[in-house]
Scaffold this motif. Structure first.
Motif, short mmCIF file in Angstrom:
data_model
loop_
_atom_site.label_atom_id
_atom_site.label_comp_id
_atom_site.label_asym_id
_atom_site.label_seq_id
_atom_site.Cartn_x
_atom_site.Cartn_y
_atom_site.Cartn_z
N ALA A 141 0.82 -1.20 0.00
CA ALA A 141 0.00 0.00 0.00
C ALA A 141 0.86 1.26 0.00
N VAL A 142 1.92 1.24 0.78
CA VAL A 142 2.80 2.41 0.86
C VAL A 142 3.54 2.61 -0.46
N GLU A 143 3.85 1.54 -1.16
CA GLU A 143 4.47 1.67 -2.48
C GLU A 143 3.56 2.43 -3.44
N VAL A 144 2.26 2.20 -3.32
CA VAL A 144 1.30 2.93 -4.16
C VAL A 144 1.31 4.42 -3.81
N ILE A 145 1.33 4.73 -2.52
CA ILE A 145 1.37 6.13 -2.08
C ILE A 145 2.66 6.80 -2.58
N ARG A 146 3.78 6.14 -2.39
CA ARG A 146 5.07 6.71 -2.81
C ARG A 146 5.17 6.83 -4.33
N GLY A 147 4.41 6.01 -5.04
CA GLY A 147 4.40 6.09 -6.50
C GLY A 147 3.46 7.14 -7.04
N GLY A 148 2.90 7.96 -6.15
CA GLY A 148 2.00 9.03 -6.59
C GLY A 148 0.55 8.61 -6.69
N GLY A 149 0.21 7.47 -6.11
CA GLY A 149 -1.15 6.96 -6.21
C GLY A 149 -2.11 7.56 -5.20
N LEU A 150 -3.39 7.36 -5.46
CA LEU A 150 -4.49 7.76 -4.57
C LEU A 150 -5.12 6.50 -4.02
N ILE A 151 -5.27 6.43 -2.69
CA ILE A 151 -5.80 5.23 -2.07
C ILE A 151 -7.05 5.55 -1.25
N ALA A 152 -7.86 4.53 -1.02
CA ALA A 152 -8.97 4.61 -0.07
C ALA A 152 -8.67 3.62 1.05
N TYR A 153 -8.88 4.03 2.28
CA TYR A 153 -8.47 3.20 3.41
C TYR A 153 -9.38 3.45 4.62
N PRO A 154 -9.47 2.49 5.55
CA PRO A 154 -10.33 2.65 6.73
C PRO A 154 -9.62 3.44 7.81
N THR A 155 -10.41 4.15 8.62
CA THR A 155 -9.88 4.88 9.77
C THR A 155 -10.72 4.55 11.00
N ASP A 156 -10.45 5.24 12.09
CA ASP A 156 -11.23 5.03 13.30
C ASP A 156 -12.58 5.75 13.24
N THR A 157 -12.85 6.45 12.14
CA THR A 157 -14.19 7.04 11.93
C THR A 157 -14.80 6.45 10.66
N THR A 158 -14.52 7.05 9.51
CA THR A 158 -15.07 6.59 8.23
C THR A 158 -13.93 6.13 7.33
N TYR A 159 -14.28 5.67 6.14
CA TYR A 159 -13.24 5.45 5.13
C TYR A 159 -12.73 6.81 4.66
N ALA A 160 -11.48 6.84 4.21
CA ALA A 160 -10.86 8.10 3.80
C ALA A 160 -10.09 7.89 2.51
N LEU A 161 -9.76 9.01 1.87
CA LEU A 161 -8.91 9.02 0.68
C LEU A 161 -7.57 9.59 1.09
N GLY A 162 -6.49 9.06 0.53
CA GLY A 162 -5.18 9.54 0.94
C GLY A 162 -4.15 9.49 -0.17
N CYS A 163 -3.14 10.36 -0.06
CA CYS A 163 -2.03 10.37 -1.02
C CYS A 163 -0.83 11.03 -0.36
N GLY A 164 0.30 10.99 -1.02
CA GLY A 164 1.49 11.65 -0.51
C GLY A 164 1.31 13.15 -0.47
N ILE A 165 2.00 13.80 0.46
CA ILE A 165 1.83 15.24 0.66
C ILE A 165 2.17 16.04 -0.60
N GLY A 166 3.22 15.65 -1.29
CA GLY A 166 3.66 16.44 -2.44
C GLY A 166 3.14 15.96 -3.78
N GLU A 167 2.18 15.05 -3.77
CA GLU A 167 1.70 14.45 -5.03
C GLU A 167 0.55 15.26 -5.61
N LYS A 168 0.88 16.22 -6.47
CA LYS A 168 -0.13 17.13 -7.02
C LYS A 168 -1.16 16.40 -7.88
N ASN A 169 -0.73 15.46 -8.70
CA ASN A 169 -1.68 14.76 -9.57
C ASN A 169 -2.70 13.96 -8.76
N ALA A 170 -2.22 13.29 -7.71
CA ALA A 170 -3.14 12.52 -6.86
C ALA A 170 -4.10 13.46 -6.15
#
Length: 207
Positions: A20-49
């Motif tokens: 999963a982290v390889e996807v984030i580091r590769g500039g990907g956009l992920i959906a993942y569970p949290t302690d509240t709802t599902y969330a969307l996430g990406c790397g801080i500097g990934e403008k395209n994502a």
């Protein structure tokens, strides 16, 4: 087709977390569970994502983004916080709260409110989130998985897979989440805590 990883919500498999982290580091956009709802996430500097996330959620330019952090050690890098406010954060993290703080120059301008220069900080109480952050080694830009015109955020992993297929690069299926978003507390004005949104985190202990 969007890839799905089935990760245990209490004992995340390290091999899958690394994938999963390889996807984030590769500039990907992920959906993942949290302690509240599902969330969307990406790397801080990934403008395209980030642009993909903005289009998916149809967010306007004034939207305030949040950094998902492993712990409060990231505060010194990404946010400005006074001692009384730090004690408040420490007492309520990890947990279902997002704190709005003044951002530092380390935060990309596109993540902050254009005028207030503020950023959300969140430390989740969820094993998958914590494993992702520990493996990634830095915060993840995060936003609630709340699609346009939907009354509630996505909470069922099957719905997450169905509605986000071809829109994100990876879905982490960690089981069901709640439907209530985080409680948002602003500490950006230097005048004590202000409840911006009442959510999953109790507010009676804030004051």
């Amino acid at each position: 087709m969007t890839e799905t990883l089935y990760i245990h919500p209490e004992t995340p498999q390290p091999r899958l977390i690394r994938q999963a982290v390889e996807v984030i580091r590769g500039g990907g956009l992920i959906a993942y569970p949290t302690d509240t709802t599902y969330a969307l996430g990406c790397g801080i500097g990934e403008k395209n994502a980030l642009d993909r996330l903005i289009r998916l959620r149809q967010l306007d330019k004034k939207h305030e983004f949040t950094l998902l952090c492993h712990d409060l050690s990231a505060l010194a890098i990404y946010a400005k916080v006074d001692n009384p406010d730090y004690r408040l954060l420490k007492a309520h993290t990890p947990g279902p709260y997002t704190f709005i703080l003044q951002g530092t120059t380390e935060v990309p301008r596109r993540l902050m409110h254009p005028k207030k220069r503020t950023i959300g900080i969140r430390v989740p109480d969820h094993a998958i989130c914590q494993a992702l952050l520990a493996e990634h080694g830095e915060p993840i830009m995060t936003s609630t998985c709340h699609l346009p015109n939907d009354e509630f955020p996505l909470t069922d992993p099957q719905d997450v897979r169905d509605f986000l297929d071809h829109h994100v690069d990876l879905v982490i299926d960690g089981g069901f989440c709640g439907t209530v978003e985080t409680t948002v507390i602003s500490l950006s004005q230097g005048e004590g805590p202000e409840v911006v949104r009442e959510g999953a985190g109790p507010i009676d202990a804030i004051y």
